[in-house]
Design a protein around this motif. Structure first.
Motif, PDB file in Angstrom:
ATOM      1  N   LEU A   1      12.959  10.296   4.023  1.00 16.40           N
ATOM      2  CA  LEU A   1      12.819   8.900   3.624  1.00 16.40           C
ATOM      3  C   LEU A   1      11.358   8.500   3.515  1.00 16.40           C
ATOM      4  N   MET A   2      10.507   8.981   4.441  1.00 11.86           N
ATOM      5  CA  MET A   2       9.077   8.679   4.367  1.00 11.86           C
ATOM      6  C   MET A   2       8.479   9.257   3.109  1.00 11.86           C
ATOM      7  N   GLY A   3       8.885  10.505   2.781  1.00 12.97           N
ATOM      8  CA  GLY A   3       8.371  11.137   1.562  1.00 12.97           C
ATOM      9  C   GLY A   3       8.798  10.381   0.332  1.00 12.97           C
TER      10      GLY A   3
ATOM     11  N   LYS B   1     -10.234   7.820 -10.938  1.00 13.22           N
ATOM     12  CA  LYS B   1     -10.110   9.171 -11.490  1.00 13.22           C
ATOM     13  C   LYS B   1      -9.849  10.141 -10.339  1.00 13.22           C
ATOM     14  N   SER B   2      -8.627  10.579 -10.221  1.00 12.84           N
ATOM     15  CA  SER B   2      -8.245  11.562  -9.211  1.00 12.84           C
ATOM     16  C   SER B   2      -7.033  12.304  -9.742  1.00 12.84           C
ATOM     17  N   PRO B   3      -6.733  13.500  -9.246  1.00 16.45           N
ATOM     18  CA  PRO B   3      -5.562  14.244  -9.738  1.00 16.45           C
ATOM     19  C   PRO B   3      -4.258  13.453  -9.626  1.00 16.45           C
ATOM     20  N   CYS B   4      -4.088  12.762  -8.501  1.00 21.00           N
ATOM     21  CA  CYS B   4      -2.874  11.981  -8.285  1.00 21.00           C
ATOM     22  C   CYS B   4      -2.770  10.836  -9.290  1.00 21.00           C
ATOM     23  N   ASN B   5      -3.870  10.095  -9.465  1.00 17.50           N
ATOM     24  CA  ASN B   5      -3.867   8.968 -10.401  1.00 17.50           C
ATOM     25  C   ASN B   5      -3.714   9.432 -11.846  1.00 17.50           C
ATOM     26  N   LEU B   6      -4.336  10.557 -12.171  1.00 21.06           N
ATOM     27  CA  LEU B   6      -4.243  11.076 -13.535  1.00 21.06           C
ATOM     28  C   LEU B   6      -2.798  11.420 -13.876  1.00 21.06           C
ATOM     29  N   LYS B   7      -2.136  12.108 -12.967  1.00 22.25           N
ATOM     30  CA  LYS B   7      -0.739  12.481 -13.192  1.00 22.25           C
ATOM     31  C   LYS B   7       0.133  11.232 -13.337  1.00 22.25           C
TER      32      LYS B   7
ATOM     33  N   PRO C   1      -5.362   0.704  -5.858  1.00 24.54           N
ATOM     34  CA  PRO C   1      -5.203   1.974  -6.580  1.00 24.54           C
ATOM     35  C   PRO C   1      -3.986   2.750  -6.092  1.00 24.54           C
ATOM     36  N   TYR C   2      -3.274   3.315  -7.022  1.00 27.11           N
ATOM     37  CA  TYR C   2      -2.032   4.031  -6.722  1.00 27.11           C
ATOM     38  C   TYR C   2      -2.231   5.105  -5.655  1.00 27.11           C
ATOM     39  N   ASN C   3      -3.311   5.889  -5.766  1.00 28.16           N
ATOM     40  CA  ASN C   3      -3.468   7.002  -4.833  1.00 28.16           C
ATOM     41  C   ASN C   3      -3.731   6.539  -3.407  1.00 28.16           C
ATOM     42  N   ARG C   4      -4.250   5.331  -3.247  1.00 29.28           N
ATOM     43  CA  ARG C   4      -4.519   4.844  -1.893  1.00 29.28           C
ATOM     44  C   ARG C   4      -3.231   4.412  -1.190  1.00 29.28           C
ATOM     45  N   LEU C   5      -2.164   4.263  -1.965  1.00 30.39           N
ATOM     46  CA  LEU C   5      -0.859   3.969  -1.374  1.00 30.39           C
ATOM     47  C   LEU C   5       0.008   5.217  -1.268  1.00 30.39           C
TER      48      LEU C   5
ATOM     49  N   CYS D   1      -0.937   8.645  -2.296  1.00 31.48           N
ATOM     50  CA  CYS D   1      -1.571   9.977  -2.162  1.00 31.48           C
ATOM     51  C   CYS D   1      -2.760   9.830  -1.234  1.00 31.48           C
ATOM     52  N   ARG D   2      -2.518   9.292  -0.079  1.00 33.12           N
ATOM     53  CA  ARG D   2      -3.598   8.894   0.821  1.00 33.12           C
ATOM     54  C   ARG D   2      -4.475  10.063   1.244  1.00 33.12           C
ATOM     55  N   GLU D   3      -3.956  11.302   1.102  1.00 30.65           N
ATOM     56  CA  GLU D   3      -4.755  12.450   1.510  1.00 30.65           C
ATOM     57  C   GLU D   3      -6.007  12.614   0.658  1.00 30.65           C
ATOM     58  N   GLU D   4      -6.005  12.032  -0.572  1.00 29.86           N
ATOM     59  CA  GLU D   4      -7.204  12.124  -1.418  1.00 29.86           C
ATOM     60  C   GLU D   4      -8.354  11.304  -0.836  1.00 29.86           C
ATOM     61  N   ASN D   5      -8.060  10.115  -0.337  1.00 27.62           N
ATOM     62  CA  ASN D   5      -9.051   9.279   0.346  1.00 27.62           C
ATOM     63  C   ASN D   5     -10.362   9.210  -0.441  1.00 27.62           C
ATOM     64  N   THR D   6     -10.251   8.898  -1.725  1.00 24.84           N
ATOM     65  CA  THR D   6     -11.414   8.877  -2.607  1.00 24.84           C
ATOM     66  C   THR D   6     -12.420   7.817  -2.174  1.00 24.84           C
TER      67      THR D   6
END
Length: 407
Positions: free
Chosen positions: A13-15, A47-53, A128-132, A134-139
């Motif tokens: 569920l967390m995933g 610009k990050s892999p997660c956001n690009l996808k 930004p999407y990745n900060r919610l 894909c937090r592991e990117e931590n851009t």
């Protein structure tokens, strides 16, 4: 076993929460001429892999599909309605460091002019999407930088700072971010001669005026103008000791280098090939990244009879319509400036094609310009007077702005 089942269910569920598509609206933005997907996302610091996808999925684009100019796309930035209390209670995420990053991001977007109002005023919070999800990117946040010059520094007070560029010298190293008008545009600025070749030499009283020094100073001033308006700029000929200089006499030296730190050869053909190869390698790299708008500007100062007074004139690539249009826009801008500031004086600058190495052997749309006669006393004032060097750089910048806006 039952306990293990509930643990696995909780993890699943967390995933699902972390990677499912959010229901909030997204920030829309128009793609400008020359924008590739990377530069488009980089403008908004997402610009990050997660956001690009996610950007591809959000806009129904195929992998590596380009952007259409003036078309609206949705950015991987979610819009929350700020509740006027806190970012944590607005988003439902009780993480203070994370909330501070989101606050900094929104303040930076507002300072850069990408977000019209402060989130506390218009109640529109950008996340930004990745900060919610894909937090592991931590851009990390940063102010925009131009490739090949220097890392940017934090913003200073309420004035956005584009970056600190030692190549301009101590006094002019800090470049303010005046606008993002040229974001996504790439320029290659090449000042003529340099190293063992001073170019044309004129006499000014008891001093020698070396073409390469004055062309270089004007090119630095032009580069700084471009950076201040969001462009990516490559200064191909560089001198680590000579930044933007004041005063009339710029001492001649031979320590200029070609991108990045290559000594300039004595042989003319090798010297020209070195700089055209540098431009072409960068051009291909940027083209692969999706950059559409790329321009080459080659700056020289002519040498003719002392009696010959020469207006700025421009060469374009042979049978290259884009290069011809580029040159004509530059010429028309200069003509307009003469009519505005030197009414009645007239302007006799020309546009023509010429079989020059830096036009023939380079790939970007290019112009080659001669800014005057270094041996003519009247023309010398165009270069010797510092204010005039800046004025020339400003006028050239305005011509480049016209060209970028016409695409």
């Amino acid at each position: 076993m039952k306990s293990l089942f509930f643990c696995l269910l909780q993890v699943w569920l967390m995933g699902t929460f972390l990677y499912s598509q959010p229901s909030q609206p997204h920030v829309p933005a128009l793609a400008e001429p020359g924008d590739g997907i990377y530069s488009f996302l980089d403008k908004f610091q997402v610009k990050s892999p997660c956001n690009l996808k996610y950007f591809y999925k959000l806009n129904g684009l195929r992998s590596k599909q380009g952007l259409r100019s003036k078309k609206q796309y949705y950015l991987p930035i979610l819009i929350y309605t700020y509740n006027g209390k806190s970012i944590r209670s607005t988003t439902g995420i009780n993480d203070r460091p994370w909330a501070e990053q989101i606050q900094q991001y929104n303040e930076l977007m507002h300072q850069m002019g990408l977000k019209t109002e402060d989130y506390r005023k218009d109640k529109e919070l950008w996340v930004p999407y990745n900060r919610l999800h894909c937090r592991e990117e931590n851009t990390p946040l940063r102010t925009p930088v131009a490739s090949g010059n220097s890392p940017a520094q934090p913003t200073s007070g309420s004035v956005p700072l584009r970056g600190t560029y030692p190549i301009f010298g101590d006094k002019y190293a800090q470049v303010p971010l005046e606008s993002t008008t040229l974001s996504g545009c790439v320029y290659y600025v090449v000042s003529g001669h340099g190293g063992p070749d001073p170019g044309a030499v004129g006499r000014y009283g008891r001093y020698n005026l070396c073409e390469d020094e004055y062309a270089y100073d004007i090119s630095l001033r032009l580069t700084r103008n471009l950076l201040a308006h969001g462009a990516t700029v490559y200064q191909i000929i560089r001198d680590k000791d000579d930044g933007i200089r004041e005063g009339e006499i710029l001492p001649c030296d031979k320590d200029e280098e070609c991108w990045v730190q290559s000594p300039i050869p004595i042989n003319q053909k090798a010297r020209l090939t070195q700089r055209s190869d540098a431009v072409n390698a960068l051009y291909q790299k940027n083209r692969e990244r999706g950059v559409g708008y790329q321009r080459l500007i080659v700056i020289h100062i002519d040498s003719d009879s002392k009696r010959e007074k020469i207006d700025m004139y421009f060469y374009h690539k042979y049978q290259d319509q884009k290069s011809l249009q580029f040159a004509n826009r530059m010429k028309q801008t200069i003509r307009t400036k003469y009519e505005q500031y030197r009414k009645g004086r007239g302007y006799t600058g020309t546009v023509s094609s010429r079989d020059l190495h830096m036009l023939r052997e380079t790939e970007p749309t290019a112009i080659f310009m001669e800014l005057g006669n270094i041996r003519n006393r009247n023309d010398q004032s165009r270069f010797v007077i510092e204010g005039n060097r800046q004025l020339v750089a400003n006028w050239l910048f305005e011509g480049l702005l016209v060209d970028a806006r016409s695409q």
